[in-house]
Design a protein around this motif. Sequence first.
Motif, short mmCIF file in Angstrom:
data_model
loop_
_atom_site.label_atom_id
_atom_site.label_comp_id
_atom_site.label_asym_id
_atom_site.label_seq_id
_atom_site.Cartn_x
_atom_site.Cartn_y
_atom_site.Cartn_z
N ARG A 2 -0.19 -38.17 -53.73
CA ARG A 2 0.60 -38.33 -52.67
C ARG A 2 2.19 -38.44 -53.19
O ARG A 2 2.14 -39.03 -54.19
CB ARG A 2 0.22 -39.82 -51.75
CG ARG A 2 -1.04 -39.82 -51.28
CD ARG A 2 -1.38 -40.98 -50.43
NE ARG A 2 -2.49 -41.02 -49.56
CZ ARG A 2 -3.63 -40.96 -49.84
NH1 ARG A 2 -4.00 -41.13 -50.99
NH2 ARG A 2 -4.78 -40.81 -48.81
N ILE A 3 3.12 -38.02 -52.47
CA ILE A 3 4.36 -38.30 -52.44
C ILE A 3 5.09 -39.18 -51.62
O ILE A 3 4.82 -38.65 -50.48
CB ILE A 3 5.11 -36.74 -52.59
CG1 ILE A 3 4.33 -35.81 -53.64
CG2 ILE A 3 6.54 -36.92 -52.75
CD1 ILE A 3 4.80 -34.39 -53.36
N VAL A 105 3.52 -40.10 -56.54
CA VAL A 105 4.84 -39.78 -57.07
C VAL A 105 5.87 -40.69 -55.98
O VAL A 105 5.66 -40.19 -54.63
CB VAL A 105 5.07 -38.42 -57.31
CG1 VAL A 105 6.61 -38.50 -57.59
CG2 VAL A 105 4.20 -38.15 -58.49
N VAL A 106 6.74 -41.49 -56.47
CA VAL A 106 7.75 -42.01 -55.58
C VAL A 106 8.97 -41.12 -55.80
O VAL A 106 9.44 -41.12 -57.34
CB VAL A 106 7.99 -43.44 -55.77
CG1 VAL A 106 9.25 -43.88 -54.84
CG2 VAL A 106 6.73 -44.17 -55.20
N ALA A 107 9.70 -40.57 -55.01
CA ALA A 107 11.01 -39.76 -55.30
C ALA A 107 12.06 -39.93 -54.22
O ALA A 107 11.55 -39.73 -52.91
CB ALA A 107 10.57 -38.11 -55.29
N SER A 121 -1.41 -37.18 -65.60
CA SER A 121 -1.76 -38.27 -64.78
C SER A 121 -2.74 -39.24 -65.40
O SER A 121 -3.03 -40.17 -64.87
CB SER A 121 -2.68 -37.25 -63.63
OG SER A 121 -3.55 -36.75 -64.17
N SER A 122 -2.89 -38.98 -66.83
CA SER A 122 -3.76 -39.78 -67.40
C SER A 122 -2.82 -41.27 -68.04
O SER A 122 -3.73 -42.18 -68.35
CB SER A 122 -4.39 -39.24 -68.86
OG SER A 122 -3.16 -39.04 -69.84
N VAL A 123 -1.67 -41.26 -67.85
CA VAL A 123 -0.84 -42.40 -68.10
C VAL A 123 -1.02 -43.32 -67.19
O VAL A 123 -0.74 -42.81 -65.90
CB VAL A 123 0.62 -41.99 -68.85
CG1 VAL A 123 0.56 -41.29 -69.94
CG2 VAL A 123 1.26 -41.55 -67.72
N PRO A 124 -0.56 -44.67 -67.24
CA PRO A 124 -0.76 -45.53 -65.94
C PRO A 124 0.87 -45.56 -65.18
O PRO A 124 0.76 -45.38 -63.98
CB PRO A 124 -0.69 -47.01 -66.54
CG PRO A 124 -1.35 -46.79 -68.05
CD PRO A 124 -0.74 -45.43 -68.58
N GLY A 125 1.68 -45.13 -66.12
CA GLY A 125 2.92 -44.86 -65.10
C GLY A 125 4.21 -44.14 -65.94
O GLY A 125 4.24 -44.23 -66.94
N THR A 126 4.73 -43.42 -65.27
CA THR A 126 5.75 -42.60 -65.70
C THR A 126 7.12 -42.70 -64.95
O THR A 126 7.11 -42.65 -63.64
CB THR A 126 5.49 -41.03 -65.68
OG1 THR A 126 4.37 -40.82 -66.57
CG2 THR A 126 6.64 -40.22 -66.35
N TYR A 170 5.96 -42.03 -61.30
CA TYR A 170 4.51 -41.73 -60.95
C TYR A 170 4.00 -42.89 -61.22
O TYR A 170 3.89 -43.83 -62.44
CB TYR A 170 4.06 -40.58 -62.09
CG TYR A 170 2.52 -40.63 -62.02
CD1 TYR A 170 1.96 -39.99 -60.92
CD2 TYR A 170 1.94 -41.17 -63.44
CE1 TYR A 170 0.43 -40.08 -61.04
CE2 TYR A 170 0.43 -41.09 -63.17
CZ TYR A 170 -0.09 -40.63 -62.17
OH TYR A 170 -1.42 -40.50 -62.20
N PHE A 171 2.84 -43.43 -60.39
CA PHE A 171 1.99 -44.57 -60.50
C PHE A 171 0.68 -43.91 -60.37
O PHE A 171 0.19 -43.30 -59.29
CB PHE A 171 2.36 -45.42 -59.42
CG PHE A 171 3.76 -45.90 -59.52
CD1 PHE A 171 4.20 -47.08 -60.23
CD2 PHE A 171 4.55 -45.28 -58.79
CE1 PHE A 171 5.55 -47.48 -60.27
CE2 PHE A 171 5.92 -45.87 -59.01
CZ PHE A 171 6.52 -46.83 -59.56
N GLN A 172 -0.04 -44.37 -61.37
CA GLN A 172 -1.43 -43.89 -61.50
C GLN A 172 -2.37 -44.90 -60.12
O GLN A 172 -3.09 -44.16 -59.69
CB GLN A 172 -2.21 -44.09 -62.75
CG GLN A 172 -3.51 -43.55 -63.02
CD GLN A 172 -4.18 -43.97 -64.44
OE1 GLN A 172 -4.17 -45.16 -64.54
NE2 GLN A 172 -4.49 -42.83 -65.31
#
Length: 336
Positions: A2-3, A105-107, A121-126, A170-172
């Motif tokens: 989701r965005i 994804v928050v933008a 998408s494998s990391v908890p957050g970017t 990005y939040f997993q």
Amino acid sequence: MRIIVPMAGMGKRMRPHTLTVPKPLIPIAGKPIVQRLVEDIAKVCGEQVEEVAFIVGRFGTEVEKSLVQIAESVGAKGSIYYQDEPLGTAHAILCAKESLTGPVVVAFADTLFKADFTLDSSVPGTIWVQRVDDPKPFGVVKLDEQGHITDFVEKPQEFVSDLAIIGIYYFQDGDYLREELQYLLDNDIKDKGEYQLTNALENMKNKGTVFVPGRVTEWLDCGNKDATVYTNQRYLEYLQERGENLVAASAQLTNSVLIPPVYIGENVIINNSVVGPHVSIGSHTAVRDSVLSNTIVQQSATVLHANVTNSMIGNHATVTGKPDDLSLGDYNVVRV
């Protein structure tokens, strides 16, 4: 995926253009800023976008229909949420709490970016960042030796880092993000008088969430008129590099020269004029006996006998004469 797109701000630094339309709907190379943003994020997500949730002010049904259509253009459901009070970034995101589930994804809709990557998408957050000369107006991050984010600092008045957060995250686990945002509001935890996303990020990091920095090739701001005109310039160059056709087949050119890159919309009429470089002209606009460079002209405008540069001209506006640098809102008329 989701965005989430918070865009409820009034855009005061972009007046008079935001007196009639929200800032994220101002066009860059022929498309609204927020549409460019959503399309660019969808490209780097690496998976289908299920929903695009827009957090807005009371902009009206026509704006909301436009936003839903933007979501549908990338194959997603469009949702509308409202933020009636400007209580900070954390509060804005939480207004869409029903959509904060799964990977998100928050933008924030006042920035564009150029990037050549696929979201991991494998990391908890970017947290996407860009090195800046003056970090004081921004939230910034500090990194450890492993390249993980150790601190989030909101608008530091003394130097702690020059890695500015560009407003894309990005939040997993969107459910976890929602819980941390709700915690701030439930306990009235504010920074500089507002509920800040950086406080939620700090709490998540302290509980063991690993955040890594994401880097973009270029960060393009749309915070004021000059920045937006520059973003239009860079985005036109970007689209030209990708080989996109930027001139509508229905445009009518007579005794005129286009200096690329330029965007020319549907049913534009250009007579006895030089247009470009770095000019975007919206549909149904007429340009006659004029020279335009580094300028955004929106829809159904008229430019006559004018030399215009570094300017924004609104919908249905009319310019007649010899002004050089303009910021002219919708339906205005300038004659010199």
